[in-house]
Every structure is written in structure tokens, then in C-alpha cells.
Design an enzyme around this catalytic site. Structure first.
Site, PDB file in Angstrom:
ATOM      1  N   TYR A 284      -6.560  -2.315   2.021  1.00  0.00           N
ATOM      2  CA  TYR A 284      -5.988  -1.377   1.056  1.00  0.00           C
ATOM      3  C   TYR A 284      -6.855  -0.128   0.926  1.00  0.00           C
ATOM      4  CZ  TYR A 284      -4.463   0.672  -3.336  1.00  0.00           C
ATOM      5  OH  TYR A 284      -4.021   1.565  -4.284  1.00  0.00           O
ATOM      6  N   GLU A 285      -8.177  -0.319   0.935  1.00  0.00           N
ATOM      7  CA  GLU A 285      -9.089   0.810   0.774  1.00  0.00           C
ATOM      8  C   GLU A 285      -9.374   1.541   2.084  1.00  0.00           C
ATOM      9  OE1 GLU A 285     -12.560  -0.715  -1.295  1.00  0.00           O
ATOM     10  OE2 GLU A 285     -11.572  -0.431  -3.231  1.00  0.00           O
TER      11      GLU A 285
ATOM     12  N   VAL B  29      -5.717  -7.057  -6.849  1.00  0.00           N
ATOM     13  CA  VAL B  29      -4.529  -7.868  -7.110  1.00  0.00           C
ATOM     14  C   VAL B  29      -3.598  -7.671  -5.918  1.00  0.00           C
ATOM     15  CG1 VAL B  29      -2.527  -8.194  -8.617  1.00  0.00           C
ATOM     16  CG2 VAL B  29      -4.776  -7.705  -9.617  1.00  0.00           C
TER      17      VAL B  29
ATOM     18  N   GLY C 282       0.608  -7.805 -15.084  1.00  0.00           N
ATOM     19  CA  GLY C 282      -0.474  -7.840 -16.057  1.00  0.00           C
ATOM     20  C   GLY C 282      -1.726  -8.568 -15.604  1.00  0.00           C
TER      21      GLY C 282
ATOM     22  N   TYR D 208      -7.063   2.243 -15.033  1.00  0.00           N
ATOM     23  CA  TYR D 208      -8.321   2.215 -15.775  1.00  0.00           C
ATOM     24  C   TYR D 208      -8.257   3.124 -17.005  1.00  0.00           C
ATOM     25  CZ  TYR D 208     -10.219  -0.129 -11.654  1.00  0.00           C
ATOM     26  OH  TYR D 208     -10.448  -1.009 -10.631  1.00  0.00           O
TER      27      TYR D 208
END
Length: 167
Positions: free
Chosen positions: A31-32, A93, A101, A137
Site C-alpha cells: 500500500y505504501e 487495516v 471502525g 487522523y
């Protein structure tokens, strides 16, 4: 009739979770856009997370009993506050579990640990292009530390400095 809300749970990782932790780290690295940098092995993780002097701790987040995310954290120290802090190294996640959530549950569990352990702060870094994470965040009340720049020594530069003779 509405769909029932998924059951979210957070638990401390155990040594049996090492393959899962490594898999989640790999998914985070993809993902990164840093897949080539994720070279930790099961043996590395077992030794560093569950050996005689653990370097970090891991929480596993589950949705309906299935592992869907993780948070890896450790303590740092604030000389100004005279207290240790909690540093979140990784939060991830799985895409299929986003929006229910779990990320907020993981962050709340970390905040509880920080409060229980009398930490003066809870902090982490986020890639500047990761707008979804930054938005998340900010929604939970985090404030960006724009006046600080992260620096890193690794590889050859780290070894070169380490071999420098002290005067």
C-alpha cells in the site's frame, strides 16, 4: 432490514501470530509503495517482538473473528515531559475491512495503553501523500507536526557514522 454491524475486537498478538504479522506488514508495504523495503522474516519478528527483550508490541484487529488489521508500537521518551511516550510505527487495516471502525478501535486501544502506562504523548508519522490516513487522523483529533522533519540514518551511512572514531 439493516445489515448487522460487524463485531470488532482488538487483542494483543502472540508468537503464533508472527506469520500473520509478517503478512500484514507485507500488505502495508504494498500500500505504501515500499514492498522492496519489507525484508523482515518470521525469525526476525519472532526474535524482536517475542524474544527476551521485546523491541515492540503488536495489537491485532479482528472483524467478525477474522484478522483484518494491526498496530505495531513501542515506547520512546520525552525529555521535556520527563515521561515515556507511545510511538505507533505501523497501523494497517486491510482494504476489505476499511470503513467499519477497526482503525478507530485500534487507535483507541493504543490511546488507552498510553493513558494506562502514564505516557505523556502518543505519536506517529504518516506519508505526506496518504490523504485518507491524514484525514482519518485529523478526524480523531490528531495534530500534524509540520514544523518537524524526520531524519534517518540507515545502511551504509549508518555504518559509516558508527565506525567514526571518537576523539
Amino acid at each position: 432490514m439493516s445489515t448487522p454491524s460487524p463485531l470488532l475486537s482488538i487483542r494483543p498478538a502472540t508468537v503464533d501470530d508472527v506469520p500473520l504479522i509478517r503478512a500484514l506488514i507485507g500488505e502495508l508495504a504494498e500500500y505504501e509503495r515500499l514492498a522492496d523495503a519489507a525484508v523482515a522474516t518470521d525469525a526476525d519478528l519472532r526474535a524482536q517482538l517475542f524474544g527476551p527483550a521485546p523491541a515492540a508490541e503488536v495489537l491485532i484487529g479482528e472483524v467478525d473473528g477474522e484478522p483484518a488489521g494491526f498496530a505495531l508500537f513501542f515506547h520512546n521518551f520525552s525529555t521535556f515531559l520527563g515521561k515515556r511516550g507511545l510511538y505507533l510505527e505501523d497501523l494497517f487495516v486491510r482494504p476489505a475491512a476499511r470503513g467499519v471502525g477497526l482503525g478507530k478501535h485500534l487507535m483507541a486501544a493504543l490511546a488507552r495503553i498510553a493513558v494506562q502506562r502514564d505516557c505523556g504523548r502518543f505519536e506517529w508519522s504518516v506519508l505526506d501523500w496518504n490523504a485518507p490516513a491524514i484525514g482519518f487522523y485529523r478526524r480523531i483529533g490528531a495534530v500534524g507536526m509540520d514544523e518537524w522533519t524526520v531524519h534517518r540514518l540507515e545502511g551504509e551511512a549508518l555504518h559509516a557514522l558508527a565506525s567514526h572514531d571518537a576523539l
